[in-house]
Design an enzyme around this catalytic site. Structure first.
Site, PDB file in Angstrom:
ATOM      1  N   HIS A 181     -22.080  20.816  41.717  1.00 42.59           N
ATOM      2  CA  HIS A 181     -22.107  22.006  42.574  1.00 42.59           C
ATOM      3  C   HIS A 181     -21.611  23.247  41.835  1.00 42.59           C
ATOM      4  O   HIS A 181     -21.949  24.372  42.208  1.00 42.59           O
ATOM      5  CB  HIS A 181     -21.243  21.772  43.814  1.00 42.59           C
ATOM      6  CG  HIS A 181     -21.944  20.990  44.885  1.00 42.59           C
ATOM      7  ND1 HIS A 181     -21.449  20.856  46.159  1.00 42.59           N
ATOM      8  CD2 HIS A 181     -23.104  20.309  44.875  1.00 42.59           C
ATOM      9  CE1 HIS A 181     -22.272  20.122  46.879  1.00 42.59           C
ATOM     10  NE2 HIS A 181     -23.290  19.775  46.115  1.00 42.59           N
ATOM     11  N   ASP A 239     -16.412  27.189  35.752  1.00 45.96           N
ATOM     12  CA  ASP A 239     -15.588  28.259  36.324  1.00 45.96           C
ATOM     13  C   ASP A 239     -15.285  28.057  37.808  1.00 45.96           C
ATOM     14  O   ASP A 239     -14.869  28.999  38.494  1.00 45.96           O
ATOM     15  CB  ASP A 239     -16.266  29.613  36.111  1.00 45.96           C
ATOM     16  CG  ASP A 239     -17.643  29.703  36.757  1.00 45.96           C
ATOM     17  OD1 ASP A 239     -18.091  28.712  37.367  1.00 45.96           O
ATOM     18  OD2 ASP A 239     -18.286  30.760  36.641  1.00 45.96           O
ATOM     19  N   ARG A 502     -40.854  20.515  36.047  1.00 42.21           N
ATOM     20  CA  ARG A 502     -40.126  21.386  35.126  1.00 42.21           C
ATOM     21  C   ARG A 502     -40.351  21.030  33.659  1.00 42.21           C
ATOM     22  O   ARG A 502     -39.682  21.550  32.775  1.00 42.21           O
ATOM     23  CB  ARG A 502     -38.635  21.341  35.463  1.00 42.21           C
ATOM     24  CG  ARG A 502     -38.343  21.882  36.852  1.00 42.21           C
ATOM     25  CD  ARG A 502     -36.945  21.522  37.323  1.00 42.21           C
ATOM     26  NE  ARG A 502     -36.733  21.925  38.709  1.00 42.21           N
ATOM     27  CZ  ARG A 502     -35.729  21.484  39.478  1.00 42.21           C
ATOM     28  NH1 ARG A 502     -34.850  20.605  38.976  1.00 42.21           N
ATOM     29  NH2 ARG A 502     -35.608  21.895  40.728  1.00 42.21           N
ATOM     30  N   GLU A 620       1.450  10.793  50.925  1.00 40.91           N
ATOM     31  CA  GLU A 620       1.219   9.433  51.412  1.00 40.91           C
ATOM     32  C   GLU A 620       0.527   8.556  50.357  1.00 40.91           C
ATOM     33  O   GLU A 620       0.576   7.331  50.436  1.00 40.91           O
ATOM     34  CB  GLU A 620       0.353   9.457  52.685  1.00 40.91           C
ATOM     35  CG  GLU A 620       0.962  10.231  53.850  1.00 40.91           C
ATOM     36  CD  GLU A 620       0.511  11.689  53.883  1.00 40.91           C
ATOM     37  OE1 GLU A 620       0.405  12.239  54.980  1.00 40.91           O
ATOM     38  OE2 GLU A 620       0.271  12.279  52.790  1.00 40.91           O
TER      39      GLU A 620
END
Length: 643
Positions: A181, A239, A502, A620
């Site tokens: 992402h 970044d 592509r 936890e």
């Protein structure tokens, strides 16, 4: 164009005619290695004729990979543009604010002050192979064999059978999508494919399969007609754009005018959640293809950003909100790069040479302890003292991520159909939930219930297995996935179609261009698996040259300890280090250190890992993480009640 060390670039092509790539075709290197590097490359080439790198002792194998990486940098980095002028210059693209000399610009600009557009949002993907060998396909090439048939035969889980990757946990699966992402997102066209059904039909439950095409960039050079460029909507740098956004406007919106350098979060009781828009979408840098795994990691590293901000504010009370934000972002991004390099990668590529090599990528062969104690022993050597601080270098080709890099990171097989959630404190089973019901706007729903907490979710991911990256292991819901843009997707078909669309070479050509051996029979490709070989032979009409890169990679034998194929790994070797080496905020000799990151921030990066991040925000989990000792956090955790 010359790189910062004077290397020149260029390839020798034989015209624009499409041709079958072969090992004899002359491709000029993008730079000339040093005399010692050439000796190392030649020596290991001779050795590998008798013994492949992965059968060598770990330390020698790591050096073998280091010299292989140099050769790959020479021959397998190619610009997506016909001219380097596309990268801009300092005169036409001056710094809008001196702030960005020492801080990341959200658009990805000014990482290189000489080529300010390099790697920024909207720039083209590059190539690992020469552009004249990655041309736009003909209609026949696009549809042959039928991609829906290939998905049905080689992607679908047979009889719903899930093949687990038992050396990994589900955090490893979520992590790589979280990183993806950050790295890439193609611009989508308004035009659509109408994907035809194969002869005899298939199990696709809808009358038509329509998919948006990838939008080609404008034609800037005659070569773009036969080999279109495709633009990246994300920044190509490491970044944190998945958290911070790929534009300054998006970043400012996510800060929501907070004066203390923090990201905005919704506080509900003692729990922090990512805010939502009116449609239920998370307010974060990138929220496509959203599911609970993304909800968890995006929230975790938004919390980490805010924790870094608090530490900086306490140490440097005179800092402005913008200064705190800029430093916290630098620290958070470098920490994610470090976790990926020295933790995630050795988990999914569990081979002694990789354990040594990836650790050396960050710390050098002198190791973590000496590097922390003495700093860089060698000012410029990646091998001795690691990539961070060694000096940013482009190896003669402007930095970008590549279409082939996107191709080898097609890892949908990692996702299971269901996840069993257990208590982080008792280990008791809470409930099992289909992943399909925890996607898009529903991803946060289980965590907002009163039965499942973030620590429970992380514990459950840590103690469960993802799927193996192999043939016939795509989850059923991803092959019939309704998405918010109105499409219903079969990701198996999409993965095949995108590579073809592509211009990604097919499997045998892919390996030739990486100077790897190429199978001459289907049995050789599958390592002697005759049943799989017969299936491939039938599907591809007996022509081994037609096998798609992804299908061949899933079918080939895997090196012991590896989570994916050696074919994919060759692209990984060159691109994994390039993401570090090209970035001046990581590799830059003047930027890497306390001067840019601050003393507190630099120590935060160097002293923290994924275990620290998890324990910092979810106490936890500390007891369970401590039980694992020095075990990799992306390997299966010790369950409650187990010794």
């Amino acid at each position: 164009m010359t790189s910062t060390n004077g290397h020149s670039n260029g390839i020798r092509t034989s015209g624009d005619a499409k041709q079958k790539p072969n090992q004899e075709e002359e491709i000029l290197p993008s730079f000339t290695p040093s005399f010692l590097e050439r000796i190392g490359i030649g020596a290991f080439k001779l050795l590998n004729k008798a013994v492949p790198w992965y059968k060598l002792p770990g330390f020698i194998g790591a050096f073998n990979l280091a010299f292989l990486r140099i050769e790959l940098r020479q021959y397998n980095l190619h610009d997506g543009y016909a001219s380097a002028e596309a990268q801009g210059n300092a005169n036409d693209n001056p710094l809008p604010d001196e702030r960005y000399r020492g801080a990341r610009h959200s658009d990805g600009k000014f990482n290189s002050l000489e080529m300010p557009l390099m790697g920024c949002r909207g720039m083209r993907f590059g190539r690992n192979f020469p552009r004249h060998l990655t041309q736009k396909p003909t209609e026949e090439e696009l549809w042959t064999p039928n991609p829906r048939m290939i998905s049905e035969k080689f992607m679908a889980r047979r009889d719903g059978r899930f093949i687990p990757a038992t050396t990994l946990n589900m955090l490893a699966a979520a992590w790589i999508q979280f990183q993806i992402h950050d790295w890439f997102n193609h611009v989508q066209s308004e035009e659509k494919f109408n994907v035809p059904a194969p002869e005899g039909g298939d199990s696709w439950p809808h009358p038509h399969m329509e998919l948006f095409r990838t939008k080609p960039d404008e034609i800037r050079d005659p070569s773009d007609i036969k080999c279109p460029g495709y633009r990246n909507e994300n920044t190509a740098w490491w970044d944190g754009s998945q958290i911070y956004g790929s534009s300054e406007e998006a970043t400012q919106a996510l800060r929501n005018q907070l004066p203390d350098g923090k990201l905005a979060l919704d506080e509900i009781g003692a729990v922090s959640f990512l805010p939502r828009d009116k449609d239920g979408n998370p307010l974060t840098g990138f929220h496509d293809n959203w599911w609970i795994g993304m909800e968890m990691l995006h929230t975790l590293f938004a919390l980490e950003h805010n924790a870094i901000s608090d530490a900086l504010k306490a140490a440097y009370p005179d800092m402005t909100g913008d200064q705190i934000f800029d430093k916290a972002r630098l620290v958070n991004c470098a920490l994610m790069a470090k976790i990926h390099t020295v933790e995630w990668t050795p988990a999914i590529l569990a081979h002694p040479a990789l354990q040594i090599g990836m650790n050396a990528n960050w710390w050098g062969i002198v190791g973590e302890r000496l590097t922390k104690m003495l700093g860089r022993i060698s000012k410029t050597s990646d091998i001795i003292s690691g990539i961070p601080g060694s000096g940013a270098e482009q190896d003669g080709i402007p930095y970008s991520l590549t279409e082939e890099f996107v191709s080898v990171y097609r890892m949908h097989s990692l996702i299971p159909d269901d996840i069993a959630f257990h208590s982080a404190t008792t280990g008791a089973h809470i409930r099992t939930i289909p992943v399909a019901s925890m996607t898009f706007s529903q991803a946060q729903k289980p965590l907002r219930s009163h039965t499942l907490t973030f620590p429970d979710a992380f514990y459950s991911f840590g103690t469960s297995h993802p799927g193996a990256i192999t043939a016939n292991n795509y989850p059923s819901f991803l092959r019939n996935l309704p998405t918010p843009d109105g499409q219903t997707r079969d990701l198996g078909t999409i993965d095949i179609l995108r590579d073809r669309e592509r211009g990604v070479p097919r499997y045998c050509a892919f390996r030739r261009l990486l100077r790897m051996s190429v199978p001459t029979t289907f049995e050789e490709l599958t390592g002697g698996d005759k049943e799989r070989a017969d299936e491939l032979r039938e599907a591809y009409g007996g022509d081994i040259e037609m096998v798609d890169a992804l299908v061949g990679s899933h079918a080939e034998p895997v090196i012991e300890g590896f989570g994916f194929s050696e074919t994919a790994f060759r692209v990984f070797i060159v691109m994994a280090s390039r993401r570090l080496k090209s970035d001046r905020f990581i590799a830059g000799a003047g930027e890497w250190g306390e001067g840019t990151y601050t003393k507190v921030g630099f120590r935060w990066v160097q002293d923290s890992g994924m275990r620290d991040v998890l324990g910092r925000h979810f106490p936890e989990l500390r007891a369970t993480l401590e039980k694992g000792g020095g075990k990799n956090v992306f390997a299966p955790w010790v369950k409650m009640g187990e010794r």
